[in-house]
Write a protein that holds these residues in place. Structure first.
Motif, PDB file in Angstrom:
ATOM      1  N   MET A 204      -6.881 -13.027  -7.318  1.00 25.00           N
ATOM      2  CA  MET A 204      -5.787 -13.738  -8.003  1.00 25.00           C
ATOM      3  C   MET A 204      -6.416 -14.442  -9.203  1.00 25.00           C
ATOM      4  SD  MET A 204      -2.548 -15.529  -6.585  1.00 25.00           S
ATOM      5  CE  MET A 204      -3.060 -16.390  -5.145  1.00 25.00           C
ATOM      6  N   SER A 205      -6.195 -13.887 -10.372  1.00 32.74           N
ATOM      7  CA  SER A 205      -6.859 -14.453 -11.562  1.00 32.74           C
ATOM      8  C   SER A 205      -6.101 -14.064 -12.813  1.00 32.74           C
ATOM      9  CB  SER A 205      -8.287 -13.905 -11.666  1.00 32.74           C
ATOM     10  OG  SER A 205      -8.262 -12.599 -12.213  1.00 32.74           O
ATOM     11  N   ASP A 206      -6.548 -14.606 -13.926  1.00 36.51           N
ATOM     12  CA  ASP A 206      -6.027 -14.237 -15.226  1.00 36.51           C
ATOM     13  C   ASP A 206      -6.714 -12.943 -15.679  1.00 36.51           C
ATOM     14  OD1 ASP A 206      -4.507 -15.050 -17.681  1.00 36.51           O
ATOM     15  OD2 ASP A 206      -6.513 -14.818 -18.529  1.00 36.51           O
ATOM     16  N   LEU A 207      -6.143 -12.328 -16.689  1.00 38.48           N
ATOM     17  CA  LEU A 207      -6.671 -11.087 -17.260  1.00 38.48           C
ATOM     18  C   LEU A 207      -8.173 -11.152 -17.559  1.00 38.48           C
ATOM     19  CD1 LEU A 207      -5.805  -8.335 -18.424  1.00 38.48           C
ATOM     20  CD2 LEU A 207      -5.158  -9.487 -20.505  1.00 38.48           C
ATOM     21  N   ARG A 208      -8.653 -12.348 -17.932  1.00 38.27           N
ATOM     22  CA  ARG A 208     -10.064 -12.472 -18.324  1.00 38.27           C
ATOM     23  C   ARG A 208     -11.039 -12.138 -17.189  1.00 38.27           C
ATOM     24  NH1 ARG A 208      -8.607 -17.931 -21.332  1.00 38.27           N
ATOM     25  NH2 ARG A 208      -7.144 -17.787 -19.642  1.00 38.27           N
ATOM     26  N   GLN A 209     -10.547 -12.196 -15.935  1.00 34.70           N
ATOM     27  CA  GLN A 209     -11.441 -11.987 -14.794  1.00 34.70           C
ATOM     28  C   GLN A 209     -11.373 -10.575 -14.220  1.00 34.70           C
ATOM     29  OE1 GLN A 209     -13.168 -14.660 -13.245  1.00 34.70           O
ATOM     30  NE2 GLN A 209     -12.503 -16.041 -14.868  1.00 34.70           N
ATOM     31  N   VAL A 210     -10.518  -9.730 -14.783  1.00 31.76           N
ATOM     32  CA  VAL A 210     -10.283  -8.428 -14.130  1.00 31.76           C
ATOM     33  C   VAL A 210     -11.551  -7.569 -14.061  1.00 31.76           C
ATOM     34  CG1 VAL A 210      -9.439  -7.226 -16.208  1.00 31.76           C
ATOM     35  CG2 VAL A 210      -8.670  -6.495 -13.959  1.00 31.76           C
ATOM     36  N   ARG A 211     -12.490  -7.799 -14.973  1.00 31.75           N
ATOM     37  CA  ARG A 211     -13.721  -6.994 -14.993  1.00 31.75           C
ATOM     38  C   ARG A 211     -14.546  -7.193 -13.719  1.00 31.75           C
ATOM     39  NH1 ARG A 211     -14.248  -4.568 -19.941  1.00 31.75           N
ATOM     40  NH2 ARG A 211     -16.319  -3.862 -19.356  1.00 31.75           N
ATOM     41  N   PHE A 381      -1.821  -6.098 -12.139  1.00 24.41           N
ATOM     42  CA  PHE A 381      -0.646  -6.961 -12.291  1.00 24.41           C
ATOM     43  C   PHE A 381       0.237  -6.888 -11.038  1.00 24.41           C
ATOM     44  CE2 PHE A 381      -1.797  -5.683 -16.645  1.00 24.41           C
ATOM     45  CZ  PHE A 381      -2.110  -6.924 -17.159  1.00 24.41           C
ATOM     46  N   ALA A 382      -0.413  -6.830  -9.884  1.00 18.99           N
ATOM     47  CA  ALA A 382       0.324  -6.683  -8.619  1.00 18.99           C
ATOM     48  C   ALA A 382       0.971  -7.995  -8.183  1.00 18.99           C
ATOM     49  CB  ALA A 382      -0.646  -6.220  -7.537  1.00 18.99           C
ATOM     50  N   ARG A 383       2.079  -7.863  -7.465  1.00 16.96           N
ATOM     51  CA  ARG A 383       2.688  -9.044  -6.825  1.00 16.96           C
ATOM     52  C   ARG A 383       2.730  -8.886  -5.316  1.00 16.96           C
ATOM     53  NH1 ARG A 383       8.227 -10.358  -9.910  1.00 16.96           N
ATOM     54  NH2 ARG A 383       8.520  -8.132  -9.521  1.00 16.96           N
ATOM     55  N   GLU A 384       2.053  -7.836  -4.819  1.00 18.22           N
ATOM     56  CA  GLU A 384       2.018  -7.632  -3.372  1.00 18.22           C
ATOM     57  C   GLU A 384       0.720  -6.923  -3.004  1.00 18.22           C
ATOM     58  OE1 GLU A 384       5.489  -5.218  -2.794  1.00 18.22           O
ATOM     59  OE2 GLU A 384       4.500  -3.429  -3.567  1.00 18.22           O
ATOM     60  N   LEU A 385       0.412  -6.893  -1.712  1.00 19.71           N
ATOM     61  CA  LEU A 385      -0.788  -6.222  -1.214  1.00 19.71           C
ATOM     62  C   LEU A 385      -0.381  -4.966  -0.458  1.00 19.71           C
ATOM     63  CD1 LEU A 385      -2.729  -9.284   0.298  1.00 19.71           C
ATOM     64  CD2 LEU A 385      -2.617  -8.552  -2.083  1.00 19.71           C
ATOM     65  N   VAL A 386      -1.288  -4.017  -0.380  1.00 17.22           N
ATOM     66  CA  VAL A 386      -1.059  -2.796   0.393  1.00 17.22           C
ATOM     67  C   VAL A 386      -2.314  -2.549   1.221  1.00 17.22           C
ATOM     68  CG1 VAL A 386      -0.608  -0.304   0.247  1.00 17.22           C
ATOM     69  CG2 VAL A 386       0.381  -1.835  -1.467  1.00 17.22           C
ATOM     70  N   ALA A 387      -2.156  -2.096   2.457  1.00 14.28           N
ATOM     71  CA  ALA A 387      -3.319  -1.846   3.323  1.00 14.28           C
ATOM     72  C   ALA A 387      -4.269  -0.866   2.641  1.00 14.28           C
ATOM     73  CB  ALA A 387      -2.853  -1.285   4.664  1.00 14.28           C
ATOM     74  N   GLY A 388      -5.535  -1.222   2.610  1.00 14.38           N
ATOM     75  CA  GLY A 388      -6.556  -0.341   2.028  1.00 14.38           C
ATOM     76  C   GLY A 388      -6.646  -0.398   0.513  1.00 14.38           C
ATOM     77  N   TRP A 389      -5.742  -1.096  -0.149  1.00 13.07           N
ATOM     78  CA  TRP A 389      -5.730  -1.142  -1.616  1.00 13.07           C
ATOM     79  C   TRP A 389      -6.375  -2.427  -2.130  1.00 13.07           C
ATOM     80  CZ3 TRP A 389      -1.737   1.118  -5.327  1.00 13.07           C
ATOM     81  CH2 TRP A 389      -1.232   2.339  -4.867  1.00 13.07           C
ATOM     82  N   THR A 390      -6.728  -2.399  -3.420  1.00 16.42           N
ATOM     83  CA  THR A 390      -7.129  -3.608  -4.141  1.00 16.42           C
ATOM     84  C   THR A 390      -5.951  -4.031  -5.022  1.00 16.42           C
ATOM     85  OG1 THR A 390      -9.452  -2.956  -4.142  1.00 16.42           O
ATOM     86  CG2 THR A 390      -8.765  -4.485  -5.873  1.00 16.42           C
ATOM     87  N   SER A 391      -5.599  -5.310  -4.992  1.00 20.63           N
ATOM     88  CA  SER A 391      -4.493  -5.799  -5.821  1.00 20.63           C
ATOM     89  C   SER A 391      -5.018  -6.901  -6.731  1.00 20.63           C
ATOM     90  CB  SER A 391      -3.378  -6.385  -4.955  1.00 20.63           C
ATOM     91  OG  SER A 391      -2.889  -5.414  -4.075  1.00 20.63           O
TER      92      SER A 391
END
Ligand code: SAM
Length: 408
Positions: A204-211, A381-391
């Motif tokens: 859960m972060s801002d765009l600057r942390q996506v790397r 830019f997810a607003r939910e989680l999915v099993a096995g996925w990265t959000s």
């Protein structure tokens, strides 16, 4: 007989292939429920109650004011209209197929409206992660992961033994949180409970942390990258839902770096605006290195099977675009020989979720994803989680609030 079999499979899987064609009707709730073992989504909390009506006299008047009926279209509008006319037969045909699926149509209202309305259970005010994450308090926020649930079940006396060892406090923002359990995990933050699916991971972060999510070794990268950017569109309703970003910011998304060395399928949601479509096709996709771009369409219907609005209404089309393409792929490689290649456009039909929620794509796109199985999948830019996925996004726990769930 055949329809009865397809219905049975739909009730189990949430996917209904209409007339064995490339048109699918889906129940997002059933698809999302595959992520959970102890919980399930409440259909009444998922589905939208309100659909834009295209024919109220007030709206008609307003539209007339915006664009006099016979005013000539400008250049962009002409392109948009041409694009619409090209896709129109495909969408009409897909919708006709839905209207022919009589058994599906019969149960659709029940699927969407089943379960006791959650209204009374629902906390009216939900946590605003976007605001909190950008405030001075963010570095001090910690979420409690209640891993102890499994211990609780194993205890023969039914006591909450081992729960203290099972509770783990972790920083909520700018920190990668991974659910190692094979079972759903409950998490607590400021008096609210969140349901986290097994083997999910989120940042859960801002765009600057996506790397932070780029793997050190690209053989650990992602095979499916779903992106639903917060496009600017000027609508007040959209602005009230979440903050938006200017288009140029998306050029810096590290799509290529996130992709697996065997290649990745990229799925990008875009709106109908011609200016945005031009930017995406001419600037954004080339900047990300995406090839073989193929549009899919998401057609939105009401629980009675009718379109949520008039197909030909210029500014409120009842469909959205999902652009698919490949990044980092070598079409001669062995792994590309075993998957279906993007060629034809497909239509996905569903009743839309509330709050502009997009339908889950993992299962629908499975056959196009390059690389080994299970695929490594990420949603940006997810607003939910999915099993096995990265959000990743500034509010990936938004729809994990326990008030969206029922116990199985
Ligand atoms: N696909 C999601 C769904 O179906 O629920 C909707 C995503 S919505 C179009 C875009 C998301 O991006 C919103 O949750 C918004 O808060 C988030 N967002 C906006 N600006 C951001 C930023 N600078 N960094 C990270 N996320 C951002």
């Amino acid at each position: 007989q055949l329809e009865a079999e397809v219905m049975k499979s739909f009730m189990e899987s949430g996917v209904y292939r209409l007339d064995q064609s490339d048109v699918v009707f889906i129940d997002p709730v059933r698809l999302l429920n595959e992520s959970y073992s102890r919980f399930r989504l409440s259909p009444s909390a998922y589905y939208s109650r309100h659909f834009p009506s295209s024919s109220t006299p007030n709206e008609k008047r307003k539209r007339k004011r915006n664009k006099p009926r016979h005013a000539p279209l400008n250049e962009r509008e002409i392109c948009a209209e041409e694009r619409h006319q090209q896709v129109r037969p495909l969408l009409l045909n897909a919708h006709r197929k839905l209207l022919e699926a009589s058994q599906l149509l019969k149960i659709l209202p029940r699927i969407v409206e089943s379960e006791v309305a959650l209204g009374c259970r629902e906390r009216v005010v939900k946590q605003n992660f976007v605001e909190l994450g950008s405030s001075w308090r963010a570095p001090f926020c910690e979420i409690t992961l209640c891993n102890g649930v499994q211990n609780e079940v194993k205890n023969p006396q039914g006591l909450r033994s081992g729960l203290s060892e099972g509770r783990e406090l972790v920083p909520l923002f700018d920190h990668t949180i991974s659910v190692e359990s094979d079972d759903d995990v409950e998490a607590e933050f400021q008096k609210a409970t969140y349901v986290l699916p097994p083997k999910s991971l989120f940042l859960m972060s801002d765009l600057r942390q996506v790397r932070k999510l780029i793997a050190g070794d690209s053989a650990e990268g992602f095979n499916l990258i779903v992106i639903d950017p917060p496009w600017e569109n000027g609508s007040a309703r959209q602005k009230a839902l979440y903050p938006t970003l200017p288009n140029r910011h998306f050029m810096y998304l590290p799509v290529k770096e996130l992709a697996h060395s065997d290649g990745a399928l990229v799925a990008l949601w875009i709106t109908n605006r011609q200016k945005l479509q031009d930017f995406v096709v001419k600037d954004l996709l080339p900047a990300w290195g995406i090839s073989h771009v193929t549009p899919f369409y998401w057609l939105k219907v009401k629980p009675d099977g009718s379109l949520i609005g008039d197909l030909d209404l210029f500014h409120h089309r009842p469909y959205e675009f999902l652009l698919l393409g490949y990044v980092n792929v070598d079409f001669n490689s062995e792994c590309m020989q075993t998957i279906k290649h993007l060629k034809e456009s497909r239509v996905i039909i569903s009743v839309p979720g509330a709050y502009s929620r997009k339908p889950p794509l993992g299962k629908l796109l499975e056959e196009y994803i390059p690389g080994r199985r299970p695929s490594r999948c990420i949603e940006l830019f997810a607003r939910e989680l999915v099993a096995g996925w990265t959000s990743w996004g500034n509010e990936p726990l938004h729809f994990q609030d326990a008030t969206y769930f029922l116990e199985k």
